[in-house]
Design a protein around this motif. Sequence first.
Motif, mmCIF file in Angstrom:
data_model
loop_
_atom_site.group_PDB
_atom_site.id
_atom_site.type_symbol
_atom_site.label_atom_id
_atom_site.label_comp_id
_atom_site.label_asym_id
_atom_site.label_seq_id
_atom_site.Cartn_x
_atom_site.Cartn_y
_atom_site.Cartn_z
ATOM 1 N N GLY A 195 0.789 -1.225 0.000
ATOM 2 C CA GLY A 195 0.000 0.000 0.000
ATOM 3 C C GLY A 195 0.819 1.271 0.000
ATOM 4 N N ILE A 196 1.930 1.286 0.731
ATOM 5 C CA ILE A 196 2.763 2.501 0.803
ATOM 6 C C ILE A 196 3.316 2.844 -0.570
ATOM 7 C CG2 ILE A 196 4.889 3.501 1.731
ATOM 8 C CD1 ILE A 196 4.407 1.967 4.294
ATOM 9 N N ASN A 197 3.893 1.862 -1.257
ATOM 10 C CA ASN A 197 4.468 2.107 -2.582
ATOM 11 C C ASN A 197 3.403 2.560 -3.580
ATOM 12 O OD1 ASN A 197 7.022 1.344 -1.743
ATOM 13 N ND2 ASN A 197 6.728 -0.796 -2.300
ATOM 14 N N VAL A 198 2.241 1.910 -3.545
ATOM 15 C CA VAL A 198 1.164 2.276 -4.463
ATOM 16 C C VAL A 198 0.668 3.689 -4.152
ATOM 17 C CG1 VAL A 198 -1.179 1.711 -5.235
ATOM 18 C CG2 VAL A 198 0.469 -0.116 -4.810
ATOM 19 N N PHE A 199 0.533 4.013 -2.870
ATOM 20 C CA PHE A 199 0.064 5.350 -2.478
ATOM 21 C C PHE A 199 1.036 6.422 -2.954
ATOM 22 C CE2 PHE A 199 -0.106 9.014 0.285
ATOM 23 C CZ PHE A 199 -1.464 9.300 0.322
ATOM 24 N N ILE A 200 2.323 6.191 -2.759
ATOM 25 C CA ILE A 200 3.330 7.172 -3.184
ATOM 26 C C ILE A 200 3.263 7.374 -4.696
ATOM 27 C CG2 ILE A 200 5.829 7.570 -3.429
ATOM 28 C CD1 ILE A 200 6.157 6.208 -0.672
ATOM 29 N N ASN A 201 3.128 6.274 -5.431
ATOM 30 C CA ASN A 201 3.063 6.358 -6.891
ATOM 31 C C ASN A 201 1.819 7.114 -7.358
ATOM 32 O OD1 ASN A 201 3.824 5.636 -9.649
ATOM 33 N ND2 ASN A 201 2.104 4.224 -9.568
ATOM 34 N N GLU A 202 0.682 6.854 -6.706
ATOM 35 C CA GLU A 202 -0.577 7.471 -7.123
ATOM 36 C C GLU A 202 -0.700 8.928 -6.682
ATOM 37 O OE1 GLU A 202 -3.828 5.148 -5.751
ATOM 38 O OE2 GLU A 202 -3.351 3.421 -7.009
ATOM 39 N N TYR A 219 -8.590 2.391 -24.277
ATOM 40 C CA TYR A 219 -9.728 3.276 -24.531
ATOM 41 C C TYR A 219 -10.132 4.030 -23.263
ATOM 42 C CZ TYR A 219 -10.975 2.180 -29.343
ATOM 43 O OH TYR A 219 -10.992 2.095 -30.714
ATOM 44 N N SER A 220 -10.049 3.360 -22.105
ATOM 45 C CA SER A 220 -10.443 4.014 -20.854
ATOM 46 C C SER A 220 -9.566 5.222 -20.564
ATOM 47 C CB SER A 220 -10.360 3.016 -19.696
ATOM 48 O OG SER A 220 -11.249 1.946 -19.901
ATOM 49 N N ARG A 221 -8.263 5.075 -20.797
ATOM 50 C CA ARG A 221 -7.354 6.200 -20.578
ATOM 51 C C ARG A 221 -7.585 7.295 -21.621
ATOM 52 N NH1 ARG A 221 -4.728 1.892 -18.479
ATOM 53 N NH2 ARG A 221 -3.399 2.228 -16.673
ATOM 54 N N GLN A 222 -7.738 6.888 -22.873
ATOM 55 C CA GLN A 222 -7.966 7.855 -23.944
ATOM 56 C C GLN A 222 -9.231 8.665 -23.692
ATOM 57 O OE1 GLN A 222 -8.007 5.235 -27.324
ATOM 58 N NE2 GLN A 222 -5.832 5.498 -27.738
ATOM 59 N N ARG A 223 -10.278 7.992 -23.240
ATOM 60 C CA ARG A 223 -11.536 8.685 -22.976
ATOM 61 C C ARG A 223 -11.354 9.758 -21.906
ATOM 62 N NH1 ARG A 223 -15.223 3.251 -22.461
ATOM 63 N NH2 ARG A 223 -15.697 2.948 -24.669
ATOM 64 N N GLY A 224 -10.741 9.368 -20.785
ATOM 65 C CA GLY A 224 -10.560 10.313 -19.685
ATOM 66 C C GLY A 224 -9.702 11.501 -20.061
ATOM 67 N N ILE A 225 -8.605 11.235 -20.751
ATOM 68 C CA ILE A 225 -7.710 12.304 -21.207
ATOM 69 C C ILE A 225 -8.451 13.228 -22.164
ATOM 70 C CG2 ILE A 225 -5.644 12.801 -22.569
ATOM 71 C CD1 ILE A 225 -4.891 11.714 -19.890
ATOM 72 N N LEU A 226 -9.155 12.640 -23.119
ATOM 73 C CA LEU A 226 -9.849 13.441 -24.127
ATOM 74 C C LEU A 226 -10.984 14.258 -23.512
ATOM 75 C CD1 LEU A 226 -10.063 14.255 -27.063
ATOM 76 C CD2 LEU A 226 -11.469 12.239 -27.486
ATOM 77 N N ILE A 227 -11.664 13.697 -22.525
ATOM 78 C CA ILE A 227 -12.752 14.430 -21.865
ATOM 79 C C ILE A 227 -12.230 15.708 -21.222
ATOM 80 C CG2 ILE A 227 -14.272 14.365 -19.836
ATOM 81 C CD1 ILE A 227 -14.926 11.450 -20.647
ATOM 82 N N GLY A 248 -3.652 6.528 -13.817
ATOM 83 C CA GLY A 248 -2.731 7.580 -13.359
ATOM 84 C C GLY A 248 -2.499 8.662 -14.383
ATOM 85 N N SER A 249 -2.519 8.290 -15.683
ATOM 86 C CA SER A 249 -2.266 9.279 -16.726
ATOM 87 C C SER A 249 -3.351 10.352 -16.748
ATOM 88 C CB SER A 249 -2.178 8.595 -18.096
ATOM 89 O OG SER A 249 -3.315 7.777 -18.320
ATOM 90 N N ILE A 250 -4.592 9.972 -16.362
ATOM 91 C CA ILE A 250 -5.678 10.955 -16.310
ATOM 92 C C ILE A 250 -5.456 11.901 -15.138
ATOM 93 C CG2 ILE A 250 -8.180 11.280 -16.195
ATOM 94 C CD1 ILE A 250 -8.507 8.433 -17.252
ATOM 95 N N GLN A 251 -5.015 11.347 -14.000
ATOM 96 C CA GLN A 251 -4.737 12.205 -12.845
ATOM 97 C C GLN A 251 -3.579 13.158 -13.136
ATOM 98 O OE1 GLN A 251 -2.824 12.615 -8.687
ATOM 99 N NE2 GLN A 251 -3.454 10.501 -8.949
ATOM 100 N N VAL A 252 -2.582 12.679 -13.896
ATOM 101 C CA VAL A 252 -1.459 13.544 -14.280
ATOM 102 C C VAL A 252 -1.963 14.768 -15.030
ATOM 103 C CG1 VAL A 252 0.539 13.731 -15.831
ATOM 104 C CG2 VAL A 252 0.334 11.771 -14.305
ATOM 105 N N LEU A 253 -2.877 14.549 -15.977
ATOM 106 C CA LEU A 253 -3.412 15.678 -16.743
ATOM 107 C C LEU A 253 -4.213 16.610 -15.834
ATOM 108 C CD1 LEU A 253 -3.644 17.082 -19.450
ATOM 109 C CD2 LEU A 253 -5.657 15.710 -19.943
ATOM 110 N N PHE A 254 -4.968 16.043 -14.895
ATOM 111 C CA PHE A 254 -5.679 16.872 -13.911
ATOM 112 C C PHE A 254 -4.701 17.751 -13.150
ATOM 113 C CE2 PHE A 254 -6.317 16.894 -9.258
ATOM 114 C CZ PHE A 254 -7.308 17.859 -9.173
ATOM 115 N N GLN A 255 -3.591 17.157 -12.694
ATOM 116 C CA GLN A 255 -2.592 17.916 -11.935
ATOM 117 C C GLN A 255 -1.982 19.030 -12.787
ATOM 118 O OE1 GLN A 255 -2.083 17.718 -8.813
ATOM 119 N NE2 GLN A 255 -2.641 15.671 -8.119
ATOM 120 N N ILE A 256 -1.771 18.756 -14.071
ATOM 121 C CA ILE A 256 -1.224 19.768 -14.977
ATOM 122 C C ILE A 256 -2.214 20.915 -15.156
ATOM 123 C CG2 ILE A 256 -0.628 20.216 -17.402
ATOM 124 C CD1 ILE A 256 0.665 17.411 -17.435
#
Length: 401
Positions: A83-90, A140-148, A374-382
């Motif tokens: 959990g610690i490693n996953v939390f840090i990564n996310e 497709y799931s990542r593409q959808r979120g990024i594109l939205i 995670g790639s969708i969250q990255v775009l949110f952070q940007i």
Amino acid sequence: MREILKKIKIELLGEYTSCLYIISAFINSKLNMKLGYLLVGLGVLKLLFWREKVNINKRVYGMFSFLFILGIISNFIVSKSDGINVFINENGRFFYAAFLFVFLSGKDKLKKIDISINLGVILLCIGILMKNEWFMKGSYSRQRGILIIGIVYIMINFLECILKEKYKNIYILPLVLSLYSIVELDSRMAVFVILLCLMLYLVFIIFFRKGYKIKRLLVVLILGGVLGYNLLPNSFIEKVKTSFHTSNNVSNEDRIVMWKAGIHIFKENYLLGIGTSEKDVKPLLIEYVDKNIEKEILRNEFIRDRKFSRLHSMYIDFFVQNGIIGLLYIGLLFIIIPYEFYRSKKERIETALFFSIIGFYIYGITWSVWSDYGSIQVLFQIMLALMLIIGNLIEKYEKKS
């Protein structure tokens, strides 16, 4: 003189890396990660050797840092796996976007920010329409979120330009491509995200854009709606209509099962949650289904095939993984960040960025966009960092004036 030249080189390299980092968030997660490392490295060099003062938002990034430390501690206590490693990564993704403050905090950077986002959307759409698997690894799931997130920015920016009569800032190509790509990706949620964001934008216009002509906005929205409805394939329209079917639709039924399981797991672990790793979540999800679900097709989805390791809702994930700490995430997303936008001047690009963040929030209702994608969250952070940077720039510029 050499020191000045070195600083200029680092500044230029950092600025171009920042723009490429924004663009890459739309097209490929591995490239984005590599550029993120480079951005951090250049930012650290600049801060170390030239002791630059960075005007970073303390409320937002102070809360991110607090949650980061608190989450590591809680995962140490409750997680039965990694959990610690996953939390840090996310949850460490805010760190990379924060370095955009180092190189994009200048009024002359606004145009480059706008162009970078539009170019990122165009490249992603080209990849989707060409069915190129390099883009977001073909998911497709990542593409959808990024594109939205991108399409909401494009649409609000388009409406802001129309209403402000700043037609030279309108980019038609990314708008057309992104709308066509959303249909290609066959996303029901995308339709609701776009509609809800447009409705909220109309409310925003009524309360915060007193000088705008609401009639013009309504005409544009009605024409766009009629045109869109008539151009959409009937098969896609019929699929959108199934969004609220709670029976005879396995996708919807799966989500309802996961949400019920999440509420049950939270009630049993409300203090600190169960940890961030999917290895912590999956056994409890399967256990809930085994005890409470009788429908064979659903049992097979969860128990036999073990398709799901998250709960298909960012908000339920927060509480299941973190317990009552999830309230701090809700406070950050729905109180602190909107407040920062509210207290700003709400200029065109900043407004478009804020609504792209709202699009992320809405998409997170039915997808685990903080955890699984995670790639969708990255775009949110940007987008969040850019919104705060522009807010700081406008405030700083007005104080000087």
